[in-house]
Write a protein that holds these residues in place. Sequence first.
Motif, short mmCIF file in Angstrom:
data_model
loop_
_atom_site.label_atom_id
_atom_site.label_comp_id
_atom_site.label_asym_id
_atom_site.label_seq_id
_atom_site.Cartn_x
_atom_site.Cartn_y
_atom_site.Cartn_z
N VAL A 255 -15.95 -17.38 -13.48
CA VAL A 255 -16.01 -15.94 -13.75
C VAL A 255 -15.02 -15.60 -14.85
O VAL A 255 -14.14 -16.39 -15.18
CB VAL A 255 -15.70 -15.11 -12.47
N LEU A 256 -15.18 -14.41 -15.43
CA LEU A 256 -14.29 -13.90 -16.47
C LEU A 256 -14.20 -14.82 -17.68
O LEU A 256 -13.19 -14.88 -18.38
CB LEU A 256 -12.88 -13.66 -15.91
N ALA A 257 -15.30 -15.53 -17.98
CA ALA A 257 -15.29 -16.48 -19.10
C ALA A 257 -15.03 -15.78 -20.43
O ALA A 257 -14.43 -16.37 -21.34
CB ALA A 257 -16.61 -17.24 -19.15
N ASP A 258 -15.47 -14.52 -20.56
CA ASP A 258 -15.27 -13.81 -21.82
C ASP A 258 -13.84 -13.29 -21.97
O ASP A 258 -13.49 -12.69 -22.99
CB ASP A 258 -16.26 -12.64 -21.94
N TRP A 259 -13.00 -13.53 -20.96
CA TRP A 259 -11.60 -13.12 -21.02
C TRP A 259 -10.64 -14.31 -21.19
O TRP A 259 -9.43 -14.13 -21.12
CB TRP A 259 -11.22 -12.34 -19.76
N THR A 260 -11.16 -15.51 -21.35
CA THR A 260 -10.29 -16.70 -21.42
C THR A 260 -10.54 -17.45 -22.73
O THR A 260 -11.27 -18.44 -22.76
CB THR A 260 -10.53 -17.62 -20.22
N PRO A 261 -9.93 -17.00 -23.82
CA PRO A 261 -10.11 -17.65 -25.12
C PRO A 261 -9.31 -18.96 -25.19
O PRO A 261 -8.43 -19.21 -24.37
CB PRO A 261 -9.56 -16.62 -26.10
N PRO A 262 -9.60 -19.80 -26.18
CA PRO A 262 -8.86 -21.05 -26.33
C PRO A 262 -7.38 -20.80 -26.63
O PRO A 262 -7.01 -19.84 -27.31
CB PRO A 262 -9.54 -21.72 -27.53
N LEU A 263 -6.53 -21.69 -26.12
CA LEU A 263 -5.09 -21.66 -26.35
C LEU A 263 -4.68 -22.96 -27.02
O LEU A 263 -5.43 -23.94 -27.00
CB LEU A 263 -4.34 -21.50 -25.02
N PRO A 264 -3.48 -23.02 -27.64
CA PRO A 264 -3.02 -24.28 -28.20
C PRO A 264 -3.03 -25.37 -27.15
O PRO A 264 -2.64 -25.14 -25.99
CB PRO A 264 -1.60 -23.95 -28.67
N GLY A 265 -3.48 -26.56 -27.51
CA GLY A 265 -3.62 -27.66 -26.56
C GLY A 265 -2.37 -28.52 -26.45
O GLY A 265 -1.27 -28.14 -26.85
N LEU A 266 -2.56 -29.72 -25.90
CA LEU A 266 -1.47 -30.66 -25.71
C LEU A 266 -1.15 -31.40 -27.01
O LEU A 266 -2.02 -31.58 -27.87
CB LEU A 266 -1.83 -31.68 -24.63
N CYS A 267 0.10 -31.82 -27.12
CA CYS A 267 0.53 -32.60 -28.28
C CYS A 267 1.35 -33.80 -27.82
O CYS A 267 2.06 -33.74 -26.80
CB CYS A 267 1.41 -31.76 -29.21
N LEU A 268 1.26 -34.87 -28.56
CA LEU A 268 2.23 -35.96 -28.47
C LEU A 268 3.38 -35.58 -29.39
O LEU A 268 3.15 -35.13 -30.51
CB LEU A 268 1.61 -37.28 -28.94
N TYR A 269 4.62 -35.73 -28.91
CA TYR A 269 5.75 -35.38 -29.77
C TYR A 269 6.84 -36.44 -29.68
O TYR A 269 6.94 -37.19 -28.70
CB TYR A 269 6.31 -34.01 -29.40
N TYR A 270 7.63 -36.53 -30.74
CA TYR A 270 8.66 -37.57 -30.82
C TYR A 270 9.73 -37.11 -31.81
O TYR A 270 9.48 -36.27 -32.69
CB TYR A 270 8.06 -38.91 -31.26
N PRO A 271 10.94 -37.64 -31.69
CA PRO A 271 12.00 -37.23 -32.62
C PRO A 271 11.77 -37.82 -34.01
O PRO A 271 11.21 -38.91 -34.16
CB PRO A 271 13.27 -37.81 -31.98
#
Length: 298
Positions: A255-271
Amino acid sequence: MIELEVVIAVARHGSFRAAAGDLGMSPTAVGHAVAGLEARLGVRLFNRTTRSVSLSAAGADFVAKVAPALSDIQAAMETVNSHRDTPRGTLRINSSISGARQVLVPVVLEYLDRYPDMQVELIADKRLIDIVVEGFDAGIRPAESIPRDMIAIPLGATLTFAVVGSPAYFARHPRPVVPGDLAAHRGIRARMPNGSVFRWEFERDGETLDIDVPGPLILNEADLMLEAALAGAGLTYLPEWVVADAVAGGRLVRVLADWTPPLPGLCLYYPGRRHLPAGLRAFIDLIREVGTRPGGRA
Protein backbone atom coordinates in the motif's frame (compact mmCIF):
# COMPACT_ATOMS: atom_id res chain seq x y z
CA MET A 1 56.94 -7.90 12.34
CA ILE A 2 54.32 -10.24 13.78
CA GLU A 3 55.00 -8.97 17.31
CA LEU A 4 54.31 -5.41 16.17
CA GLU A 5 51.08 -6.52 14.49
CA VAL A 6 50.08 -8.28 17.71
CA VAL A 7 50.70 -5.17 19.83
CA ILE A 8 48.68 -2.98 17.44
CA ALA A 9 45.83 -5.50 17.43
CA VAL A 10 45.73 -5.74 21.23
CA ALA A 11 45.79 -1.93 21.48
CA ARG A 12 42.96 -1.66 18.95
CA HIS A 13 40.71 -4.25 20.60
CA GLY A 14 41.69 -3.76 24.24
CA SER A 15 41.65 -7.53 24.55
CA PHE A 16 44.12 -10.37 24.02
CA ARG A 17 41.30 -12.73 23.04
CA ALA A 18 39.77 -10.34 20.49
CA ALA A 19 43.20 -9.60 19.02
CA ALA A 20 43.84 -13.34 18.75
CA GLY A 21 40.59 -13.80 16.81
CA ASP A 22 41.50 -10.92 14.52
CA LEU A 23 44.96 -12.33 13.79
CA GLY A 24 44.00 -16.00 13.59
CA MET A 25 46.21 -16.85 16.59
CA SER A 26 45.54 -18.36 19.99
CA PRO A 27 45.25 -16.01 23.01
CA THR A 28 48.27 -17.78 24.51
CA ALA A 29 50.37 -17.05 21.43
CA VAL A 30 49.30 -13.40 21.53
CA GLY A 31 50.25 -13.17 25.21
CA HIS A 32 53.66 -14.73 24.56
CA ALA A 33 54.32 -12.34 21.65
CA VAL A 34 53.51 -9.28 23.78
CA ALA A 35 55.53 -10.58 26.74
CA GLY A 36 58.52 -11.34 24.52
CA LEU A 37 58.53 -7.85 23.03
CA GLU A 38 58.13 -6.26 26.47
CA ALA A 39 61.08 -8.30 27.74
CA ARG A 40 63.32 -7.14 24.89
CA LEU A 41 62.24 -3.51 25.24
CA GLY A 42 62.51 -3.59 29.02
CA VAL A 43 59.16 -1.79 29.50
CA ARG A 44 55.56 -2.82 30.09
CA LEU A 45 53.42 -1.93 27.08
CA PHE A 46 50.07 -2.92 28.60
CA ASN A 47 48.45 -2.66 32.00
CA ARG A 48 46.61 -5.92 32.66
CA THR A 49 43.86 -6.77 35.12
CA THR A 50 41.52 -9.74 35.24
CA ARG A 51 38.90 -7.68 33.41
CA SER A 52 40.74 -5.30 31.12
CA VAL A 53 43.83 -4.58 29.07
CA SER A 54 44.97 -1.02 28.42
CA LEU A 55 48.06 0.66 27.06
CA SER A 56 50.61 1.93 29.54
CA ALA A 57 52.10 5.39 29.00
CA ALA A 58 55.13 3.78 27.35
CA GLY A 59 52.85 1.53 25.31
CA ALA A 60 50.80 4.48 24.06
CA ASP A 61 53.97 6.26 22.91
CA PHE A 62 55.23 3.07 21.27
CA VAL A 63 51.99 2.42 19.39
CA ALA A 64 51.74 6.06 18.28
CA LYS A 65 55.16 5.78 16.63
CA VAL A 66 54.99 2.21 15.37
CA ALA A 67 51.45 2.14 13.93
CA PRO A 68 52.10 4.62 11.07
CA ALA A 69 55.36 2.88 10.18
CA LEU A 70 53.69 -0.52 10.19
CA SER A 71 50.90 0.86 8.03
CA ASP A 72 53.50 2.11 5.52
CA ILE A 73 55.17 -1.31 5.47
CA GLN A 74 51.86 -3.04 4.88
CA ALA A 75 51.02 -0.53 2.14
CA ALA A 76 54.37 -1.27 0.48
CA MET A 77 53.64 -4.98 0.63
CA GLU A 78 50.21 -4.38 -0.88
CA THR A 79 51.84 -2.35 -3.66
CA VAL A 80 54.06 -5.30 -4.51
CA ASN A 81 51.09 -7.64 -4.24
CA SER A 82 49.18 -5.45 -6.72
CA HIS A 83 51.64 -6.58 -9.41
CA ARG A 84 50.52 -10.18 -8.98
CA ASP A 85 48.13 -11.59 -11.54
CA THR A 86 45.93 -12.90 -8.71
CA PRO A 87 45.41 -11.03 -5.40
CA ARG A 88 46.27 -12.92 -2.24
CA GLY A 89 45.34 -12.34 1.38
CA THR A 90 42.26 -11.50 3.46
CA LEU A 91 39.61 -8.87 2.71
CA ARG A 92 37.70 -7.79 5.84
CA ILE A 93 34.34 -6.05 5.30
CA ASN A 94 31.94 -4.77 7.96
CA SER A 95 28.36 -4.44 6.75
CA SER A 96 24.80 -3.86 7.74
CA ILE A 97 22.80 -7.09 7.68
CA SER A 98 20.86 -6.06 4.57
CA GLY A 99 24.09 -5.02 2.86
CA ALA A 100 25.69 -8.39 3.57
CA ARG A 101 22.69 -10.15 2.03
CA GLN A 102 22.83 -7.89 -1.00
CA VAL A 103 26.47 -8.65 -1.85
CA LEU A 104 26.91 -12.24 -0.62
CA VAL A 105 25.72 -14.18 -3.65
CA PRO A 106 26.26 -11.83 -6.61
CA VAL A 107 29.64 -10.47 -5.48
CA VAL A 108 31.36 -12.28 -2.60
CA LEU A 109 30.85 -15.84 -3.83
CA GLU A 110 31.88 -14.95 -7.38
CA TYR A 111 34.88 -13.06 -5.99
CA LEU A 112 36.06 -16.16 -4.11
CA ASP A 113 35.65 -18.30 -7.22
CA ARG A 114 37.58 -15.79 -9.29
CA TYR A 115 40.38 -15.21 -6.76
CA PRO A 116 41.08 -18.53 -4.98
CA ASP A 117 44.04 -17.05 -3.05
CA MET A 118 41.77 -14.52 -1.33
CA GLN A 119 39.77 -15.00 1.85
CA VAL A 120 36.76 -12.77 2.63
CA GLU A 121 35.61 -12.03 6.16
CA LEU A 122 32.15 -10.43 5.85
CA ILE A 123 30.90 -9.32 9.27
CA ALA A 124 27.22 -8.31 9.49
CA ASP A 125 26.81 -5.79 12.29
CA LYS A 126 23.90 -3.58 13.33
CA ARG A 127 26.33 -1.03 14.81
CA LEU A 128 27.91 1.64 12.64
CA ILE A 129 31.57 1.27 13.58
CA ASP A 130 34.84 3.00 12.71
CA ILE A 131 36.17 0.53 10.15
CA VAL A 132 39.73 1.86 10.46
CA VAL A 133 39.87 1.48 14.23
CA GLU A 134 38.26 -1.97 14.07
CA GLY A 135 40.69 -3.17 11.41
CA PHE A 136 38.36 -3.57 8.40
CA ASP A 137 39.34 -2.86 4.80
CA ALA A 138 35.89 -1.59 3.84
CA GLY A 139 32.30 -1.19 5.00
CA ILE A 140 28.81 -1.40 3.49
CA ARG A 141 26.15 1.04 4.71
CA PRO A 142 23.41 3.34 3.38
CA ALA A 143 24.87 6.29 1.51
CA GLU A 144 23.65 8.83 4.07
CA SER A 145 25.40 6.98 6.94
CA ILE A 146 28.91 6.96 5.48
CA PRO A 147 31.49 9.29 7.06
CA ARG A 148 32.41 12.16 4.77
CA ASP A 149 36.13 11.35 4.76
CA MET A 150 35.51 7.95 3.14
CA ILE A 151 35.47 7.01 -0.53
CA ALA A 152 32.07 5.51 -1.46
CA ILE A 153 31.16 3.17 -4.32
CA PRO A 154 27.42 2.72 -5.01
CA LEU A 155 26.29 -0.90 -4.89
CA GLY A 156 23.67 -0.54 -7.57
CA ALA A 157 20.24 0.96 -7.88
CA THR A 158 18.59 3.36 -5.49
CA LEU A 159 16.66 1.92 -2.54
CA THR A 160 12.86 1.97 -2.44
CA PHE A 161 10.88 1.11 0.69
CA ALA A 162 7.46 -0.52 0.74
CA VAL A 163 4.60 -0.51 3.25
CA VAL A 164 3.11 -4.01 3.34
CA GLY A 165 0.61 -6.09 5.27
CA SER A 166 -0.87 -9.55 4.92
CA PRO A 167 -4.25 -10.28 3.30
CA ALA A 168 -5.44 -11.49 6.72
CA TYR A 169 -4.51 -8.15 8.26
CA PHE A 170 -6.37 -6.22 5.55
CA ALA A 171 -9.41 -8.43 6.07
CA ARG A 172 -9.69 -6.76 9.48
CA HIS A 173 -8.43 -3.25 8.63
CA PRO A 174 -9.07 -0.86 5.70
CA ARG A 175 -6.15 -0.14 3.42
CA PRO A 176 -4.48 3.24 4.09
CA VAL A 177 -4.83 5.70 1.21
CA VAL A 178 -2.58 8.47 2.56
CA PRO A 179 0.18 8.30 5.21
CA GLY A 180 -2.07 10.01 7.76
CA ASP A 181 -4.30 6.91 7.74
CA LEU A 182 -1.50 4.95 9.43
CA ALA A 183 -2.48 6.47 12.78
CA ALA A 184 -5.35 3.97 12.87
CA HIS A 185 -3.12 0.96 12.06
CA ARG A 186 -0.74 -1.35 13.94
CA GLY A 187 2.83 -0.80 12.84
CA ILE A 188 5.62 -3.36 13.14
CA ARG A 189 8.30 -0.88 14.10
CA ALA A 190 12.10 -0.93 13.79
CA ARG A 191 14.64 -0.18 16.51
CA MET A 192 17.71 1.50 14.98
CA PRO A 193 21.33 0.77 16.03
CA ASN A 194 21.49 4.16 17.79
CA GLY A 195 18.50 3.19 19.94
CA SER A 196 15.86 5.33 18.22
CA VAL A 197 12.68 3.96 16.64
CA PHE A 198 12.67 4.42 12.89
CA ARG A 199 10.11 6.88 11.53
CA TRP A 200 8.55 5.87 8.21
CA GLU A 201 9.43 8.33 5.44
CA PHE A 202 7.05 9.39 2.66
CA GLU A 203 7.14 11.86 -0.21
CA ARG A 204 4.80 12.86 -3.03
CA ASP A 205 4.54 15.99 -5.19
CA GLY A 206 7.09 17.81 -3.06
CA GLU A 207 5.35 16.97 0.22
CA THR A 208 7.52 15.02 2.68
CA LEU A 209 6.41 13.27 5.85
CA ASP A 210 8.05 11.12 8.49
CA ILE A 211 5.68 9.26 10.76
CA ASP A 212 6.14 7.33 13.98
CA VAL A 213 3.51 4.69 13.25
CA PRO A 214 1.88 3.34 16.42
CA GLY A 215 2.19 -0.33 17.28
CA PRO A 216 3.05 -2.65 20.19
CA LEU A 217 5.77 -4.65 18.39
CA ILE A 218 9.29 -3.27 17.93
CA LEU A 219 12.00 -5.39 16.26
CA ASN A 220 15.54 -4.75 15.08
CA GLU A 221 15.95 -7.20 12.21
CA ALA A 222 14.31 -7.16 8.78
CA ASP A 223 13.62 -10.90 8.61
CA LEU A 224 11.73 -10.77 11.90
CA MET A 225 9.70 -7.79 10.70
CA LEU A 226 8.88 -9.65 7.49
CA GLU A 227 7.86 -12.77 9.42
CA ALA A 228 5.61 -10.74 11.71
CA ALA A 229 3.93 -9.04 8.75
CA LEU A 230 3.34 -12.40 7.05
CA ALA A 231 1.71 -13.60 10.27
CA GLY A 232 -0.75 -10.68 10.17
CA ALA A 233 0.71 -8.76 13.12
CA GLY A 234 0.46 -5.41 11.34
CA LEU A 235 1.96 -3.22 8.65
CA THR A 236 5.70 -2.91 8.22
CA TYR A 237 8.06 -0.68 6.24
CA LEU A 238 10.92 -2.55 4.58
CA PRO A 239 13.17 -2.29 1.51
CA GLU A 240 11.24 -3.27 -1.61
CA TRP A 241 13.64 -6.08 -2.49
CA VAL A 242 13.12 -7.70 0.93
CA VAL A 243 9.34 -8.04 0.40
CA ALA A 244 9.25 -8.47 -3.40
CA ASP A 245 8.78 -12.26 -3.44
CA ALA A 246 6.05 -12.15 -0.78
CA VAL A 247 4.20 -9.39 -2.65
CA ALA A 248 4.52 -11.21 -5.99
CA GLY A 249 3.20 -14.41 -4.39
CA GLY A 250 0.21 -12.66 -2.82
CA ARG A 251 1.35 -13.33 0.74
CA LEU A 252 1.74 -9.58 1.34
CA VAL A 253 -0.12 -6.60 -0.09
CA ARG A 254 1.66 -3.34 -0.79
CA VAL A 255 0.00 0.00 0.00
CA LEU A 256 0.98 3.68 -0.33
CA ALA A 257 3.30 2.84 -3.24
CA ASP A 258 2.84 6.35 -4.68
CA TRP A 259 4.21 7.79 -1.41
CA THR A 260 7.51 5.84 -1.32
CA PRO A 261 9.97 7.25 -3.88
CA PRO A 262 13.50 5.87 -4.36
CA LEU A 263 16.16 6.83 -1.79
CA PRO A 264 19.96 6.69 -2.00
CA GLY A 265 21.03 3.04 -1.82
CA LEU A 266 23.88 1.14 -0.18
CA CYS A 267 27.53 1.87 -0.83
CA LEU A 268 30.82 0.11 -0.28
CA TYR A 269 33.16 2.58 1.42
CA TYR A 270 36.81 2.63 2.42
CA PRO A 271 39.43 5.13 3.61
CA GLY A 272 41.49 6.97 1.03
CA ARG A 273 44.93 5.43 0.70
CA ARG A 274 47.97 6.08 -1.39
CA HIS A 275 47.93 2.43 -2.50
CA LEU A 276 44.63 0.60 -2.66
CA PRO A 277 45.11 -3.07 -1.61
CA ALA A 278 44.95 -5.39 -4.60
CA GLY A 279 42.23 -7.53 -3.03
CA LEU A 280 39.98 -4.54 -2.34
CA ARG A 281 40.59 -3.09 -5.80
CA ALA A 282 39.54 -6.41 -7.36
CA PHE A 283 36.41 -6.46 -5.19
CA ILE A 284 35.49 -2.93 -6.29
CA ASP A 285 36.05 -3.86 -9.94
CA LEU A 286 33.71 -6.84 -9.54
CA ILE A 287 31.00 -4.68 -7.93
CA ARG A 288 31.14 -2.34 -10.91
CA GLU A 289 31.08 -5.27 -13.32
CA VAL A 290 28.04 -6.85 -11.67
CA GLY A 291 26.24 -3.50 -11.71
CA THR A 292 26.63 -3.22 -15.50
CA ARG A 293 25.19 -6.68 -16.27
CA PRO A 294 21.59 -6.85 -17.54
CA GLY A 295 19.41 -6.89 -14.44
CA GLY A 296 22.55 -6.72 -12.32
CA ARG A 297 22.48 -5.42 -8.80
CA ALA A 298 25.34 -5.70 -6.35
